[in-house]
Design an enzyme around this catalytic site. Structure first.
Site, PDB file in Angstrom:
ATOM      1  N   ARG A 128     -41.782  91.963 -88.620  1.00  0.00           N
ATOM      2  CA  ARG A 128     -40.361  92.254 -88.439  1.00  0.00           C
ATOM      3  C   ARG A 128     -39.643  91.050 -87.839  1.00  0.00           C
ATOM      4  O   ARG A 128     -40.259  90.225 -87.181  1.00  0.00           O
ATOM      5  CB  ARG A 128     -40.177  93.414 -87.464  1.00  0.00           C
ATOM      6  CG  ARG A 128     -41.040  94.588 -87.756  1.00  0.00           C
ATOM      7  CD  ARG A 128     -40.943  95.586 -86.622  1.00  0.00           C
ATOM      8  NE  ARG A 128     -41.961  96.618 -86.782  1.00  0.00           N
ATOM      9  CZ  ARG A 128     -42.135  97.634 -85.949  1.00  0.00           C
ATOM     10  NH1 ARG A 128     -41.367  97.744 -84.868  1.00  0.00           N
ATOM     11  NH2 ARG A 128     -43.077  98.527 -86.172  1.00  0.00           N
TER      12      ARG A 128
ATOM     13  N   ASP B 188     -35.931  90.753 -85.434  1.00  0.00           N
ATOM     14  CA  ASP B 188     -34.935  91.589 -84.767  1.00  0.00           C
ATOM     15  C   ASP B 188     -33.538  91.389 -85.341  1.00  0.00           C
ATOM     16  O   ASP B 188     -33.267  90.415 -86.043  1.00  0.00           O
ATOM     17  CB  ASP B 188     -34.885  91.236 -83.268  1.00  0.00           C
ATOM     18  CG  ASP B 188     -35.985  91.954 -82.509  1.00  0.00           C
ATOM     19  OD1 ASP B 188     -36.620  92.853 -83.078  1.00  0.00           O
ATOM     20  OD2 ASP B 188     -36.219  91.593 -81.331  1.00  0.00           O
TER      21      ASP B 188
ATOM     22  N   ARG C 201     -38.371  84.323 -77.734  1.00  0.00           N
ATOM     23  CA  ARG C 201     -37.117  84.276 -76.991  1.00  0.00           C
ATOM     24  C   ARG C 201     -37.361  84.214 -75.472  1.00  0.00           C
ATOM     25  O   ARG C 201     -36.556  83.628 -74.738  1.00  0.00           O
ATOM     26  CB  ARG C 201     -36.237  85.475 -77.361  1.00  0.00           C
ATOM     27  CG  ARG C 201     -35.700  85.344 -78.800  1.00  0.00           C
ATOM     28  CD  ARG C 201     -35.238  86.664 -79.379  1.00  0.00           C
ATOM     29  NE  ARG C 201     -34.206  87.282 -78.567  1.00  0.00           N
ATOM     30  CZ  ARG C 201     -33.758  88.520 -78.746  1.00  0.00           C
ATOM     31  NH1 ARG C 201     -34.273  89.277 -79.714  1.00  0.00           N
ATOM     32  NH2 ARG C 201     -32.835  88.996 -77.965  1.00  0.00           N
TER      33      ARG C 201
END
Lengths: 254, 254
Positions: A51, A53, A199
């Protein structure tokens, strides 16, 4: 059945992430909508390498599907792109062996995170970089990257919310930092990434760049296994899934 | 009253153009909303150097307003930017004489138009360039630019819809074409531009680049005063209002 692997780029700005979800616009949702059209209404599931985000971009996401149709790779590419919205593009298509899986066969992923270090805001970069206006010590940021490289338990650098079972040990082959004028590009390559890991690492490297933390503190952070000690989770729009590698380069002769 | 001139950049993607209109999001609308907040609800009209269409960007739009407040230029800039949406930024603020007018005092405007000449679509450029996948003769495009330079009646190169009164004679000081890898940048500087003029000129230069027309045909197009003979109006998202000049550089000492 033929198994088809696609290399896909997307601008994540207007998507609620890669993975399909009800009532929101997702990359997987758009891909499956196109495949259903090609297959006369039959649902065809597409399996991504993983995935991304909401707001995160991809230069090269990989995803496979199976089809009873016998099209050439050029025909698949043309058929899919004719049904894609303006913010998704299929860059390459290749036929892969039955045993191949776009997620389980990943051996390495590369992410890049772009910091734009200018006093003045640039409106054209709002959805594509993280604009940080204050001075940064890029030398210290490079050193922090070196400390993050290697095989570690990355509990400190992953979202505390993600209750994943199993090991949080991952290997990062590269955590480098490149300055080009006002742009600072972080390159991360590894055998796997935990939720929000890139991140949070970017946020921690930024703390080092602001001298709120030293490159030598990274070892301590690893030891503590405490998400609270690492830097902030930096915003998603500066993050790019840059490449996904398999045992061999699936697109070499495509 | 103090007269304040602002240099403003905006990403035109999510605006229905510069000029205020009911029920849609416009740059002028956002600016006046911010000024009304600063002025405790009192409407303050802002006068731009000119309109830009839906989707068109600005690196340096100019606009003035009058205020009874006595803020420094740094305070004005900070106050306005604190109320700006993410796609507008006030880059500079200066106090100007009472007689100054952001539209009537313009002596020169510069527009740039970006063509991205690559076979493969780039999703990250969809809102910022015109993607043209076929071969272009950039040498011929440069020659066409030379023919467009100078003082002419630009009727052929302006929208037939725009029923403007008065002369369609304008002077272009520069119509140049610069290739840098896959990017072709058209630079136009002139004392004034008719409606859609830059996008029609870009479309005509593109026709020359595709060898559907020769640089030598431009003179004939001017003579005919017929919009139908020029190239297509190219799409807005590749167009940038790049600079606006007044008799003197208003921002020189700001």
């Amino acid at each position: 059945m033929t198994k088809i692997l696609c290399k896909i780029s997307y601008d994540g700005t207007r998507f609620s992430g890669y993975q399909i979800q009800p009532r929101v616009r997702t990359v997987q949702g758009e891909l499956e909508k196109a495949l259903a059209k090609i297959h006369k209404g039959t649902h065809v599931e597409i399996h991504g390498s993983g995935r991304t985000d909401k707001g995160v971009h991809a230069k090269a996401q990989m995803a496979h599907f199976e089809s009873p149709y016998n099209l050439t790779t050029a025909e698949w590419k043309r058929a899919m792109n004719s049904l894609m919205p303006p913010d998704i593009h299929v860059n390459d298509v290749v036929e892969v062996p039955d045993a191949f899986h776009a997620r389980f066969d990943v051996v390495e992923k590369e992410y890049r995170y772009f910091i734009w270090n200018e006093r003045e805001k640039d409106v054209f970069k709002q959805n594509y970089v993280y604009q940080f206006p204050f001075a940064l010590d890029v030398g210290a940021m490079k050193q922090a990257g070196e400390q993050l490289k290697g095989t570690h338990d990355f509990t400190t650098f992953s979202s505390a919310k993600a209750a994943i079972r199993g090991s949080k040990v991952r290997t990062l082959y590269e955590v480098s930092c490149h300055q080009d004028g006002s742009q600072i590009e972080l390159i991360l390559r590894g055998n796997g990434f935990l939720y929000n890991m890139v991140r949070i690492i970017a946020g921690t490297i930024l703390e080092v760049g602001r001298s709120k933390m030293g490159p030598g503190d990274i070892g301590y952070l690893f030891d503590k296994k405490d998400r609270q000690l690492a830097g902030d989770t930096l915003p998603p729009q500066a993050l790019y899934l840059w490449n996904v590698q398999y045992e061999k380069d699936m697109f070499r002769n495509s």
